[in-house]
Design a protein around this motif. Structure first.
Motif, short mmCIF file in Angstrom:
data_model
loop_
_atom_site.label_atom_id
_atom_site.label_comp_id
_atom_site.label_asym_id
_atom_site.label_seq_id
_atom_site.Cartn_x
_atom_site.Cartn_y
_atom_site.Cartn_z
N GLY A 158 63.67 -28.77 -43.66
CA GLY A 158 63.22 -30.15 -43.52
C GLY A 158 64.20 -30.97 -42.72
O GLY A 158 63.82 -31.82 -41.91
N GLY A 159 65.51 -30.72 -42.95
CA GLY A 159 66.53 -31.40 -42.18
C GLY A 159 66.48 -31.02 -40.72
O GLY A 159 66.70 -31.85 -39.83
N VAL A 160 66.19 -29.74 -40.44
CA VAL A 160 66.08 -29.27 -39.06
C VAL A 160 64.85 -29.88 -38.39
O VAL A 160 64.91 -30.35 -37.25
N CYS A 181 69.39 -36.85 -47.56
CA CYS A 181 70.65 -36.57 -46.87
C CYS A 181 71.35 -35.47 -47.68
O CYS A 181 71.48 -35.60 -48.90
N MET A 182 71.77 -34.41 -47.02
CA MET A 182 72.35 -33.28 -47.75
C MET A 182 73.60 -33.68 -48.53
O MET A 182 73.86 -33.17 -49.62
N VAL A 183 74.37 -34.61 -47.99
CA VAL A 183 75.59 -35.04 -48.67
C VAL A 183 75.26 -35.64 -50.04
O VAL A 183 75.96 -35.39 -51.03
N ASP A 184 74.20 -36.42 -50.12
CA ASP A 184 73.82 -37.03 -51.39
C ASP A 184 73.40 -35.97 -52.40
O ASP A 184 73.69 -36.09 -53.60
N ASN A 201 78.64 -30.59 -43.02
CA ASN A 201 77.19 -30.46 -42.81
C ASN A 201 76.49 -31.58 -43.58
O ASN A 201 76.42 -31.55 -44.81
N ARG A 202 75.96 -32.56 -42.86
CA ARG A 202 75.49 -33.77 -43.52
C ARG A 202 73.96 -33.90 -43.49
O ARG A 202 73.36 -34.39 -44.44
N TYR A 203 73.29 -33.50 -42.44
CA TYR A 203 71.84 -33.52 -42.34
C TYR A 203 71.24 -34.81 -42.90
O TYR A 203 70.53 -34.82 -43.91
N ILE A 227 67.07 -30.24 -55.39
CA ILE A 227 67.01 -31.53 -54.70
C ILE A 227 66.24 -32.50 -55.60
O ILE A 227 65.03 -32.33 -55.80
N PRO A 228 66.90 -33.47 -56.18
CA PRO A 228 66.23 -34.38 -57.12
C PRO A 228 64.99 -35.04 -56.51
O PRO A 228 64.98 -35.41 -55.33
#
Length: 272
Positions: A158-160, A181-184, A201-203, A227-228
């Motif tokens: 999904g990020g890609v 956001c992957m960081v979250d 890697n933040r996405y 992923i919540p």
């Protein structure tokens, strides 16, 4: 007073050093945690009874990438599927065949660098470049413009897909079990680590989709343990498109397949 401070520092110092060592170790492990590419041997690379072909193409930096193309004789849609971080193209043959048949679509799935038969080592800039290269390659193969491709991404994919849509546009973006956001998401699993400061890697899909105003369909399991659900809804709320649709997967976990009634809704959404 100074004696007390000295005693406190003697207690705190080894704890602080231990914490910094753990942070350093986790920083070194980040690539392995974000990109747990399965072994090549785990996939079925010669599935019988599925009409597909190998495709090879280069990312922007020359990295050689591999994918599978599932062609439809009279496609209504051209779909690029970006898989999750624990998958290979060889894990997705039945899903790609189903997407082709249920959507009347030509579908391509590809492996990021360091996955499957694609060479290289994964990192955010490279993986995003791989997605953009895949979109360009599929558009060229299908004889359409890149912004006529439907971008579908699951989890990391999904990020890609969000990044590719921001760069090249898309006919529609279809997101499954993905993050804002992957960081979250990492901060939820490692609240004791300064992930927002040190994670490479933040996405940031919220920021990237700010540059895309086309149709978006997003689905998410209400019980997703990776992923919540609230983070997925945050992404959906940030989408500025006038045509967006949310689909719940009741009690769905992160790897719960899309229910059967998802596919007619997806087709209806794309055919609009």
């Amino acid at each position: 007073m100074y004696a007390m401070l000295g005693r406190t520092w003697r207690v705190v110092r080894p704890l602080l050093m231990a914490y910094l060592i753990v942070v350093l170790i986790m920083t070194f492990l980040e690539t392995w945690l974000v990109y747990p590419a399965p072994q090549l041997s785990t996939g079925n690379w010669q599935p019988e009874g599925f009409n597909h072909q190998d495709v090879w193409f280069d990312s922007a930096d020359g990295t050689r990438l591999h994918g599978w193309l599932f062609e439809h004789p009279s496609p209504q849609h051209i779909v690029l599927y970006c898989h999750g971080n624990g998958e290979l193209v060889a894990h997705n043959v039945r899903l790609m065949s189903r997407l082709r048949d249920e959507l009347d679509a030509t579908v391509m799935v590809f492996d990021y660098r360091g996955y499957g038969n694609s060479v290289g080592k994964p990192h955010e800039a490279g993986v995003v470049a791989d997605g953009i290269a895949a979109q360009k390659h599929l558009a060229e193969q299908a004889g359409v413009e890149p912004d006529e491709i439907v971008l579908m991404g699951r989890s990391l994919g999904g990020g890609v897909a969000a990044a590719a849509a921001a760069k090249l546009g898309a006919k529609a973006v279809v997101l499954q079990s993905t993050f804002a956001c992957m960081v979250d998401t990492a901060a939820v699993h490692y609240p004791w680590l300064p992930v927002r400061l040190v994670m490479r890697n933040r996405y940031d899909s919220v920021a990237r989709l700010a540059d895309y105003d086309g149709p978006v369909l997003q689905s998410h399991g209400t019980s997703d343990e990776v992923i919540p659900y609230s983070q997925a809804q945050l992404l959906f709320k940030s989408v500025k498109s006038d045509r967006k649709l949310w689909y719940d997967v009741p009690d769905g976990l992160h790897n719960t397949p899309q229910p059967d009634d998802y596919y007619p809704k997806l087709r209806e959404f794309l055919d609009f």
